[in-house]
Write an enzyme that holds these catalytic residues in place. Structure first.
Site, short mmCIF file in Angstrom:
data_model
loop_
_atom_site.label_atom_id
_atom_site.label_comp_id
_atom_site.label_asym_id
_atom_site.label_seq_id
_atom_site.Cartn_x
_atom_site.Cartn_y
_atom_site.Cartn_z
N SER A 148 0.45 3.07 -1.63
CA SER A 148 -0.99 2.89 -1.43
C SER A 148 -1.27 2.85 0.08
CB SER A 148 -1.40 1.60 -2.15
OG SER A 148 -2.76 1.36 -2.00
N LYS A 166 -6.85 5.63 -2.72
CA LYS A 166 -5.82 4.58 -2.73
C LYS A 166 -6.27 3.37 -3.54
CE LYS A 166 -2.76 6.62 0.06
NZ LYS A 166 -1.41 7.01 -0.35
#
Ligand code: COA
Length: 276
Positions: A148, A166
């Site tokens: 992420s 993300k």
């Protein structure tokens, strides 16, 4: 390599780790840390040359390596890459869904296709990888590590596309941890902070901006690709057997102060780039 001073050198012996986008940067750093602990490594990416050079580094660490040219936006390509990996190295134990694309662009200048391109690579690409690996992960009671970014937690200027993708990844990770726990599959995310010498940092903090950002990290430095690799190794290891649905932030504290300084620095850089 530092990881093998602390973890058993055969910890992942006989286990296959697949890293999407594993040909360079943070993702190759992750693959190398698994290789140092005995894992078989499969990597995919868009260019064979990059994969070949990464494979050489991984083999030098003693790993059996398989490479596949596959774009994570293409589900069928991933399915066939995972089937070929299984034939070459055995079923996947750990999937690192790491392939990503990024560039700085203010929202009002970003085209719909630019937004879609990053969402397709980062978010759809991560889903494609998890979905295509599901059967093998179920068989191995394996785990997934999603890569992420700080933009998932904090809004960053000129990163509307990446933040949306993300944040989606972290939500998807938690949903998969919830749904796939009953198959013995764990899912977690890592949020890397600014990492020395990566394509991402070249794109996000070019030149002088990098120096200023470095001073703003509470630990006073950028991280290394090995430091992200070490976090990934921990999350995939038996030491993390009861950890699922977690976001592990590995950023030297960088995101604690928010994104204000980044916005100031990046606004100046973008103005310079636009010749203002
Ligand atoms: N600023 C604004 N828009 C941009 C851009 C930039 N710097 N780079 C690409 N785009 C837009 C393009 O203009 C295009 O939109 P359009 O059709 O409306 O003009 C869209 O994004 C797709 O661009 P394209 O170059 O065709 O995409 P691609 O699939 O070949 O490449 C990228 C994907 C753009 C993410 C490319 O930068 C890449 O391949 N990155 C991988 C490496 C990377 O980003 N590493 C860092 C990870 S943190």
């Amino acid at each position: 390599m530092r990881v093998s001073d602390y973890f058993k050198k055969d910890m992942f012996s006989g286990k296959t780790v697949f890293v999407t986008g594993g040909g360079s940067g943070i993702n190759l750093g992750i693959a190398k840390n698994f290789a140092a602990l005995g894992a078989n490594i499969a990597i995919c990416g868009r260019t064979q040359e990059k994969l070949d050079s990464a494979a050489e580094e991984l083999r030098a660490l003693g790993a059996q390596v398989h490479t596949e040219v596959a774009d994570v936006r293409d589900f069928a390509a991933l399915e066939s890459a995972f089937a070929a990996t299984r034939d070459a190295l055995g079923p996947i134990h750990t999937l690192v869904a790491a392939a990503a694309g990024n560039f700085l662009c203010p929202a009002e200048q970003l085209s719909a296709n630019g937004f879609k391109t990053v969402v397709d690579i980062d978010l759809l690409g991560s889903f494609n990888a998890a979905r295509a690996a599901f059967d093998q992960l179920k068989e191995t009671s394996g785990n997934i590590i999603f890569i992420s970014a700080g933009m998932a937690m904090v809004p960053y200027a000129a990163q509307v596309h990446v933040g949306a993708a993300k944040a989606g990844i972290d939500n998807m990770m938690k949903t998969l941890a919830l749904e796939w726990g009953r198959y013995g599959i764990r899912a977690n995310s890592i949020i890397p902070g600014p990492i020395e010498g990566t394509e991402g940092m070249k794109r996000l903090a070019p030149g002088e901006a990098g120096k200023q950002l470095r001073r703003a990290v509470p630990l006073g430095r950028f991280g290394s690709t090995d430091e992200i690799g070490q976090a990934a190794v921990f999350l995939a290891s038996p030491l993390a057997d009861y950890i699922s649905g977690t976001v592990l932030v590995v950023d030297g504290g960088q995101n604690l102060a928010g994104s204000g300084l980044f916005t100031q620095i990046i606004s100046r850089e973008l103005q310079k780039m636009a010749g203002k």
